[in-house]
Scaffold this motif. Structure first.
Motif, mmCIF file in Angstrom:
data_model
loop_
_atom_site.group_PDB
_atom_site.id
_atom_site.type_symbol
_atom_site.label_atom_id
_atom_site.label_comp_id
_atom_site.label_asym_id
_atom_site.label_seq_id
_atom_site.Cartn_x
_atom_site.Cartn_y
_atom_site.Cartn_z
ATOM 1 N N ALA A 67 1.255 6.487 -6.864
ATOM 2 C CA ALA A 67 0.245 7.432 -7.075
ATOM 3 C C ALA A 67 0.615 8.927 -6.794
ATOM 4 C CB ALA A 67 -1.067 7.212 -6.626
ATOM 5 N N LEU A 68 1.262 9.384 -5.968
ATOM 6 C CA LEU A 68 1.742 10.865 -5.612
ATOM 7 C C LEU A 68 2.545 10.671 -7.011
ATOM 8 C CD1 LEU A 68 1.893 10.652 -2.333
ATOM 9 C CD2 LEU A 68 0.318 11.856 -3.126
ATOM 10 N N ALA A 116 2.307 2.003 -3.642
ATOM 11 C CA ALA A 116 1.313 1.776 -4.241
ATOM 12 C C ALA A 116 0.674 3.478 -4.306
ATOM 13 C CB ALA A 116 -0.350 1.605 -3.852
ATOM 14 N N ALA A 117 0.572 3.751 -2.874
ATOM 15 C CA ALA A 117 0.508 5.989 -2.427
ATOM 16 C C ALA A 117 1.949 6.363 -2.675
ATOM 17 C CB ALA A 117 0.544 6.006 -0.786
ATOM 18 N N GLY A 118 2.600 6.140 -3.578
ATOM 19 C CA GLY A 118 4.101 6.639 -3.746
ATOM 20 C C GLY A 118 4.231 6.777 -5.080
ATOM 21 N N LEU A 178 0.766 -1.299 -0.030
ATOM 22 C CA LEU A 178 0.469 0.374 0.663
ATOM 23 C C LEU A 178 1.003 1.647 -0.214
ATOM 24 C CD1 LEU A 178 -2.818 -1.313 2.788
ATOM 25 C CD2 LEU A 178 -3.023 -0.386 -0.224
ATOM 26 N N ALA A 179 1.880 1.035 1.216
ATOM 27 C CA ALA A 179 3.033 2.177 0.704
ATOM 28 C C ALA A 179 3.592 2.634 -0.627
ATOM 29 C CB ALA A 179 3.824 2.176 1.979
#
Length: 67
Positions: A31-32, A27-29, A24-25
């Motif tokens: 996306a950002l 994937a969030a990175g 998840l970390a």
């Protein structure tokens, strides 16, 4: 169910998906990063202020004046 059993169940559920947090970390990175790239491209594509503007205007002839 005794209070001793409760912590064991919580630990067991955490062991099922040990890579979920790091995934998840990442994937969030990503996306950002994608949002940052899109924002940078949007800023680059905007028109520069103070450019040249061309106007085309059609003039209609006036009738000849009588002497």
């Amino acid at each position: 169910m005794t209070p001793v059993d409760r912590p064991l169940r919580r630990q067991a559920s955490r062991r099922r998906f040990p890579l979920l947090g790091p995934l998840l970390a990442v994937a969030a990175g990503l996306a950002l990063f994608a949002i940052g790239i899109a924002f940078g491209m949007a800023l680059q594509d905007r028109p520069e202020p103070g450019g040249t503007q061309t106007l085309i205007r059609t003039l209609e002839p006036h009738p000849p004046s009588a002497p």
